[in-house]
Write an enzyme that holds these catalytic residues in place. Structure first.
Site, PDB file in Angstrom:
ATOM      1  N   GLU A  18       7.017 -13.341  -0.285  1.00  0.00           N
ATOM      2  CA  GLU A  18       7.898 -13.949  -1.288  1.00  0.00           C
ATOM      3  C   GLU A  18       9.337 -13.493  -1.094  1.00  0.00           C
ATOM      4  O   GLU A  18       9.612 -12.500  -0.441  1.00  0.00           O
ATOM      5  CB  GLU A  18       7.444 -13.608  -2.699  1.00  0.00           C
ATOM      6  CG  GLU A  18       7.023 -12.165  -2.938  1.00  0.00           C
ATOM      7  CD  GLU A  18       8.083 -11.126  -2.729  1.00  0.00           C
ATOM      8  OE1 GLU A  18       9.233 -11.373  -3.145  1.00  0.00           O
ATOM      9  OE2 GLU A  18       7.774 -10.059  -2.168  1.00  0.00           O
ATOM     10  N   GLU A  22       8.359 -10.004   1.090  1.00  0.00           N
ATOM     11  CA  GLU A  22       8.508 -10.981   2.168  1.00  0.00           C
ATOM     12  C   GLU A  22       7.200 -11.313   2.880  1.00  0.00           C
ATOM     13  O   GLU A  22       7.084 -12.351   3.517  1.00  0.00           O
ATOM     14  CB  GLU A  22       9.510 -10.498   3.235  1.00  0.00           C
ATOM     15  CG  GLU A  22      10.890 -10.175   2.728  1.00  0.00           C
ATOM     16  CD  GLU A  22      11.825  -9.683   3.832  1.00  0.00           C
ATOM     17  OE1 GLU A  22      13.006  -9.433   3.509  1.00  0.00           O
ATOM     18  OE2 GLU A  22      11.385  -9.556   5.003  1.00  0.00           O
TER      19      GLU A  22
END
Length: 353
Positions: free
Chosen positions: A175, A318
């Site tokens: 994310e 991430e």
């Protein structure tokens, strides 16, 4: 019947018979019983999830979902919201931490705009699944409408369906969204009953005064919205995020399509937690990549019932932890598939049981 309802209805428990058969095979490999520890756990679970004692691990994909958060205007992050689209472009150019670690692990990264407050145009490689241009400030009311929440969940479900059709063997979550540790802390506080202070940490590295403000902001958001922990969609809509919803949908879609899913850190686990609250069978399909230094992550992992694979003091997100954990899961599967049995190697097996 909408896609979310349909997906929830088809998720079944992981195949217990395959779990046992995979363990029997592992026990007959040229090693003392259980001597490869958690690699054996990874192997038997992967086999049972995928439905094969000879599972393919060739194609591995991390979906990194991006979304903005209205609550950033309350000063909860060390970075401005403009960093979200800047980092999305960095992902697309291959320059972020997740890109580096995914290349190392042989994993593809796919970037999904589910809720960034920015117009990327025709950015090469970007999956444009924008539901809204970020969430609303949950101190003033719900972050999302219920309709937006379901739409973002269905983005993730559809991506998992597409991955199944193209033969992806293992999925990972990641994310990007400035401020997204704030809704993640709000989500675990809503479900666990822990105080906000117990589950809230420094996110992007904020100082003591900003952390105190962040705790107060979450407390206000929970007081204003009163999310119902018995209704996971209510919690997600009122204090969650679009990228968190996208991750929850990907996890649901993975479970429905029998694809092992490696969940990254704190924010990704918030999405996985929502998925598990919507259907408890989802727990069997999740591998927890690592334990974040964000203090609320441990409570999430406990509620999901997942033991983290790594503890590297990560707090980047991430999909970085997922990329590294995928390599260890794949190593376990290769033990199951490639390691010789006692009979094949001409080695005498265990004589004491």
């Amino acid at each position: 019947m909408n896609l979310l309802t349909e997906t929830l209805a088809v998720i079944k428990p992981v195949d217990a018979a395959l779990l046992q058969e995979a363990q029997r095979r592992l026990d007959n490999k040229t090693k003392p019983l259980g001597s490869l520890g958690r690699l054996e756990e990874f192997a038997r679970r992967f086999a049972a999830i995928s439905g094969s004692l000879e599972p393919d691990t060739t194609k591995k994909v991390i979906y990194t979902f991006a979304g903005d958060h209205g609550v950033v205007e309350e000063g909860v992050s060390a970075f401005p919201k403009e960093v979200t689209p800047q980092m999305v472009l960095n992902f697309l150019n291959g320059g972020a931490g997740v890109n580096v670690l995914a290349r190392h692990a042989g994993v593809e990264v796919r970037v999904v705009d589910v809720g960034v407050d920015y117009d990327f145009g025709q950015a090469p490689g970007l999956l444009n699944r924008k539901v809204a241009r970020g969430t609303r400030n949950f101190v003033k009311g719900p972050a999302m409408t219920r309709e937006e929440t379901v739409a973002a969940l269905e983005v993730g479900i559809e991506l998992a369906r597409e991955a199944k059709r193209e033969g992806v063997a293992m999925l990972g979550t990641g994310e990007m969204g400035i401020g997204n540790t704030t809704p993640s802390s709000a989500i675990i506080a809503a479900f666990s009953g822990k105080t906000v202070e117990e589950v809230t940490h420094r996110g992007t590295g904020i100082g003591d005064r900003a952390l105190e403000n962040k705790v107060q902001v979450i407390e206000r958001g929970l007081a204003v919205n009163r999310p119902d922990p018995k209704d996971p969609l209510d919690v997600l809509a009122k204090v969650g995020g679009l990228e968190i919803a996208g991750i929850a949908g990907l996890v649901l879609g993975a479970a429905a399509n029998r694809i092992p899913v490696v969940v990254d850190g704190f924010i990704s686990t918030a999405g996985a937690l929502i998925a598990c609250e919507l259907n408890p069978h989802v727990r069997g399909y999740i591998f927890a990549a690592h334990e974040s230094v964000e203090i609320g992550h441990r409570f999430m992992l406990e509620r999901v019932g997942a033991e983290p694979i790594l503890d590297l003091h990560f707090r980047l997100g991430e999909g970085t932890g997922a990329a590294l954990a995928m390599g260890l899961i794949e190593a376990g599967v290769k033990v199951l598939k490639e390691m010789a049995t006692f009979e094949q190697a001409g080695v005498e097996g265990n004589t004491v049981r």
